[in-house]
Design an enzyme around this catalytic site. Structure first.
Site, PDB file in Angstrom:
ATOM      1  N   HIS A 274       0.827  -1.210   0.000  1.00 37.69           N
ATOM      2  CA  HIS A 274       0.000   0.000   0.000  1.00 37.69           C
ATOM      3  C   HIS A 274       0.865   1.265   0.000  1.00 37.69           C
ATOM      4  O   HIS A 274       0.586   2.240  -0.698  1.00 37.69           O
ATOM      5  CB  HIS A 274      -0.939  -0.048   1.214  1.00 37.69           C
ATOM      6  CG  HIS A 274      -1.694   1.225   1.453  1.00 37.69           C
ATOM      7  ND1 HIS A 274      -1.311   2.121   2.417  1.00 37.69           N
ATOM      8  CD2 HIS A 274      -2.790   1.743   0.847  1.00 37.69           C
ATOM      9  CE1 HIS A 274      -2.154   3.149   2.397  1.00 37.69           C
ATOM     10  NE2 HIS A 274      -3.054   2.939   1.464  1.00 37.69           N
TER      11      HIS A 274
ATOM     12  N   GLU B 231       2.183   1.849  -3.411  1.00 40.32           N
ATOM     13  CA  GLU B 231       1.128   2.423  -4.268  1.00 40.32           C
ATOM     14  C   GLU B 231       1.087   3.958  -4.094  1.00 40.32           C
ATOM     15  O   GLU B 231       1.037   4.709  -5.063  1.00 40.32           O
ATOM     16  CB  GLU B 231      -0.217   1.784  -3.899  1.00 40.32           C
ATOM     17  CG  GLU B 231      -1.435   2.409  -4.568  1.00 40.32           C
ATOM     18  CD  GLU B 231      -2.512   2.790  -3.555  1.00 40.32           C
ATOM     19  OE1 GLU B 231      -2.805   3.999  -3.441  1.00 40.32           O
ATOM     20  OE2 GLU B 231      -3.051   1.891  -2.862  1.00 40.32           O
ATOM     21  N   HIS B 232       1.105   4.429  -2.833  1.00 45.97           N
ATOM     22  CA  HIS B 232       1.115   5.879  -2.600  1.00 45.97           C
ATOM     23  C   HIS B 232       2.322   6.538  -3.268  1.00 45.97           C
ATOM     24  O   HIS B 232       2.200   7.576  -3.905  1.00 45.97           O
ATOM     25  CB  HIS B 232       1.200   6.171  -1.088  1.00 45.97           C
ATOM     26  CG  HIS B 232      -0.129   6.278  -0.412  1.00 45.97           C
ATOM     27  ND1 HIS B 232      -0.515   7.406   0.268  1.00 45.97           N
ATOM     28  CD2 HIS B 232      -1.148   5.401  -0.301  1.00 45.97           C
ATOM     29  CE1 HIS B 232      -1.727   7.216   0.784  1.00 45.97           C
ATOM     30  NE2 HIS B 232      -2.127   6.005   0.464  1.00 45.97           N
TER      31      HIS B 232
ATOM     32  N   GLU C 118      -4.550   8.074   7.284  1.00 43.32           N
ATOM     33  CA  GLU C 118      -5.426   7.116   6.597  1.00 43.32           C
ATOM     34  C   GLU C 118      -5.738   5.935   7.527  1.00 43.32           C
ATOM     35  O   GLU C 118      -6.890   5.495   7.640  1.00 43.32           O
ATOM     36  CB  GLU C 118      -4.759   6.634   5.301  1.00 43.32           C
ATOM     37  CG  GLU C 118      -5.675   5.773   4.442  1.00 43.32           C
ATOM     38  CD  GLU C 118      -5.031   5.338   3.122  1.00 43.32           C
ATOM     39  OE1 GLU C 118      -3.859   5.695   2.858  1.00 43.32           O
ATOM     40  OE2 GLU C 118      -5.716   4.628   2.355  1.00 43.32           O
TER      41      GLU C 118
END
Lengths: 433, 420
Positions: A67, A70-71, A142
């Site tokens: 993840h 991905e950012h 997040e």
């Protein structure tokens, strides 16, 4: 370029496997202004232990690397890739699931510029210590947002109850402490191992012209060099068949409680048509027991155990799979008991032929509705493809199912004694409105 | 889109072969006010529970399944100070099916049955069904507390618009809900049917003439005339900024800020305001995204949106409790930058491209086409969906600065975490 025509759906799919191994699918749709593209790699949060490309020993990276990566893909030397998409009037996004990372854009002013941007930014990692550090505050927020979300807590609470050690029990984004351990070296290692074109699929649907678009993709890829493909070596967790814990309760500062019941798949290694059949059968069994036209739903509702948040689903990927059934409720334990009661009586009395025929129609209608959505088509097609299934087989497989197929799933999958976990959230005493 | 009045219903038919389904959307619009607030919020789920022809949920749902899984959803939303009850039905287009079934006719019939032929016994909705739905609705009202973004939005509206219709919660009030009886709800239903502005949209590969004839044949609201338009009151701009802080057990604090824009849908500067909002916080290239998230790493999301029919702009950000002052100050700075024209022509073009893309994407869905058109119907303007693109094309930097200059900060609502 190959073409496949699906007569009943009036759709034509174009596909090609490029020299570097990248698989490309194009599905033009008349009448749409929008083109939607998704570029996906088979790398998600469960791929936490692997042998890196060029290495010999397995490594275990901190939770949340897929993840985090991905950012960080959205930043290159010139800054933020989002900016480049929006200058083209396109909107870009990305998501990380248990098994995939997907980068996507939609555009209504021609596909070609944004497609170039998509292929180039995903195929060009750029990480520095400073940019990696800066992202940690954003991802921390997040994670905190999900910490306050009772449905998210309930879902991951259930996964932790069902699974002993499989990484599906770990939050996709990791934890606030694990993300602070992530370094730019981790990101490069994961990138090099899992982002080879041979591990990736590109799907474009909507306002797209197949010949010229395929040519553009071919040329873009031919201009880049990649090492020879190597199938990444991942480690499957040694996961027992039965659930880890049968029942877990948790207190949260909520006003309304939650109950989520899960059935853990005993054989999570089905592929292809087998898996598609399993998935559709399990979903139909759930519809028959708990759908809005069922006696089960009527009784749960009239007893005050569920509200309109009640839902259920079955999903499976390589290595794990489960059914979930749940709702907001003021009586989590009573709901759990009532759901088990409905399943037991279905197992005793069998399923009704008339309801079966009706619900098959419902599923077909659902699928046609979903065919209006470029996002659904692209994401589901990719997911199916990576599990060796074919999205356009859904209607024929649905039509071929028999009550006998469903009965088998009902008896075998919904095993109340060994495969079932329940996760419940109760309001904390101190909560006031 | 073809528009005609049929049996006091404004009917809009859009023939398109893009979709594999036909979408029917029925909107009933009344003024957002305390009277009948909770009744209107409860009605969609009561109507779905059964009709004269399909007396139970199982009959309704079974019939929908026979219609190849037609999906039915009832909902109630706030559009500025309008309260809109919506019934939406989406059915497969028969040309994709193996068997021949008149799905459009049955879908129109079903919608008519749900709206105009409720399951009424002795002048009242059935008591047992009412009790079940009241219990479920009460839980729905209560659970707003569990979704912190929704909760903060609701609290901001209450604090900022105290005394105005907009402060009312769309789902109604728990104490009103308790008072509702089968007979009082039927009275409210009859008032809604006689007073509401009704708009009925049909979008799909349908023949407009045939569809119009079906509607004329099946849809008969119990009223003689189309009701007149109601007027909404105007509200003053605030003198000072109101700051409200509340504390809950939270990992992430919610900072919601409300502004008065002085510009509503239908005003000449509306599209310039849309551009200004998009540049300020409406997209990933916006000043909020770039400064609050990317530069300062303060938030995962920081965005602004317009409440077009009320003339409001709302900023939302999820931040650490300790970062309140810093985030509030940066947000103020970014709005000042927009007002002072601290952006380039390239920024204007980027913003225009982003917004036009969003609108074209919206037009690619049946629901989106209905949404765009219904904005105009609600505001009483003649603007068509395609006019939006022309309007955006002509907005200049000066227009954006002028539209932004009227934006006034009204209320800051901060839902903070407990000190631990």
């Amino acid at each position: 370029m190959e073409t496949m025509h699906f007569e009943q759906l009036q759709e034509t799919l174009y596909k090609e496997k490029l020299d570097n191994g990248l698989e490309v699918f194009l599905l033009p749709k008349e009448g749409f202004q929008k083109a939607f593209a998704v570029f996906t790699t088979k790398y998600g949060s469960v791929d936490d232990r692997f042998i890196p490309i060029g290495g010999t020993e397995p490594v275990q990276l901190p939770d949340g690397v897929a993840h985090f990566l991905e950012h960080k893909m959205f930043e290159d030397e010139d800054g933020d890739v989002f900016q480049e998409f929006s200058r083209q009037g396109a909107s870009a996004n990305a998501f990380t699931s248990f098994t995939r990372t997907a980068y996507l854009f939609s555009s209504t002013s021609g596909v070609s510029n944004s497609l170039e941007t998509l292929l180039n930014f995903v195929q060009k990692p750029y990480f520095t210590d400073a940019t990696v550090e800066k992202e940690k505050g954003i991802i921390e927020q997040e994670i905190n947002m999900y910490q306050d979300n009772p449905d998210w807590q309930n879902f991951f609470g259930l996964l932790k109850a069902m699974y002993h050690r499989h990484p599906v029990r770990t939050d996709i984004a990791g934890t606030v402490s694990s993300i602070y351990d992530i370094s730019k070296e981790d990101l490069y290692m994961a990138y090099e191992t899992f982002y080879h074109p041979a591990s990736m699929v590109l799907f474009i649907v909507g306002a797209v012209e197949p010949e010229s678009t395929m040519k553009q993709i071919r040329e873009n890829q031919q201009a880049k060099t990649f090492p020879d493909p190597e199938e990444p070596v991942r480690f499957q967790a040694d996961e027992p068949e039965e659930v880890f814990e049968k029942s877990v309760t948790m207190a949260m500062p909520v006003q309304v409680g939650r109950c989520l019941i899960g059935f853990k798949e005993k054989n999570p290694f089905r592929r292809g048509r087998d898996l598609l059949k399993r998935e559709l059968s399990a979903q139909l069994v759930l519809e028959m027991m708990f759908g809005q036209s069922s006696d089960g739903y009527a009784s749960l509702f009239s007893r005050g155990l569920i509200d309109e948040t009640f839902s259920f689903d079955y999903t499976a990927e390589e290595g794990f799979g489960f059914s979930v059934i749940g709702s907001d409720t003021t009586s989590p334990q009573e709901l759990d008991d009532a759901v088990s009661g409905i399943i037991q009586s279905a197992q005793r009395e069998g399923l009704s032929e008339a309801a079966f025929e009706r619900l098959k129609k419902k599923k077909i209608g659902f699928f046609l509705r979903a065919m209006n959505s470029p996002e659904f088509i692209a994401n589901q097609f990719t997911r199916y493809h990576m599990n060796e299934m074919q999205l356009f087989d859904v209607i024929p497989v649905l039509e071929s199912l028999t009550l006998h197929d469903l009965d088998e799933v009902l008896q075998e999958h919904f095993d109340l004694s060994r495969q079932k976990s329940v996760h419940m959230i109760y309001p904390e005493e101190s909560v006031t409105s | 889109m073809q528009t005609m009045d049929i049996n006091t219903i404004r009917t809009h038919i859009e023939q398109l072969d893009t979709f594999k389904t036909t979408t029917l959307v029925f909107q009933l619009r009344t003024r957002l006010e305390r009277k009948d607030l909770t009744e209107k919020a409860l009605l969609p789920s009561m109507l779905e529970r059964g009709t004269k022809h399909f007396p139970s949920r199982q009959h309704v749902q079974g019939a929908l399944e026979e219609l190849y899984g037609a999906s039915l959803s009832g909902d109630v939303v706030k559009k500025g100070e309008h309260h809109v009850v919506t019934i939406k039905l989406e059915a497969a287009n028969e040309k994709f099916l193996q068997e021949e079934v008149p799905l459009l006719e049955r879908a129109v019939q079903m919608t008519a049955s749900l709206l105009f032929y409720p399951n009424i016994q002795d002048g009242a909705f059935p008591e047992d069904i009412l009790q079940e739905e009241k219990r479920s609705h009460a839980q729905k009202i209560q659970s707003v507390y569990d979704d912190k973004m929704r909760f903060a939005n609701k609290r901001l509206a209450e604090e900022m618009c105290d005394g105005e219709g907009y402060a009312l919660p769309v789902l109604g009030m728990k104490e009103d809900l308790e008072q509702i009886t089968g007979a009082s709800l039927y009275d409210a239903y009859q008032r809604l049917i006689s007073e509401a502005q009704m708009d009925f949209y049909v979008v799909g590969d349908v023949d407009p003439k045939e569809t119009g004839a079906l509607i004329e044949h099946y849809m008969h609201p119990d009223r003689e005339h189309m009701p007149g338009e109601y007027q909404l009151p105007a509200h003053e701009k605030p003198a000072d900024v109101k700051v409200v802080k509340e504390t809950q057990q939270l990992k992430q604090a919610k900072l919601h800020i409300g502004y008065r824009t002085g510009i509503s849908f239908g005003d000449s500067d509306y599209f310039a305001l849309q551009m200004a909002n998009s540049l300020f916080g409406g997209a990933p290239h916006s000043k909020l995204f770039v400064n609050v998230r990317e530069k300062e790493s303060l938030a995962y999301y920081a965005a602004s949106r317009l409440e077009s029919h009320k003339g409001l702009m709302i900023v939302m950000a999820g931040i650490d409790t300790k970062k309140f002052d810093q985030a509030d100050a940066i947000i103020d700075e970014q709005l000042d930058a927009v007002k002072q024209g601290d952006f380039t022509e390239a920024d204007v073009e980027q913003t225009r491209a982003v917004l036009m893309n969003q609108i074209r994407e919206t037009m690619d869905t049946a629901r989106g086409l209905v949404e765009l058109d219904y904005h105009s119907k609600t505001a009483g303007t003649k603007l068509q969906a395609s006019d939006w693109l022309d309007a955006l094309a002509s907005v200049t930097k000066e227009d954006m600065i002028r539209a932004a200059s009227g934006i006034t900060k009204d209320t800051v609502y901060f839902l903070q975490g407990e000190e631990s």
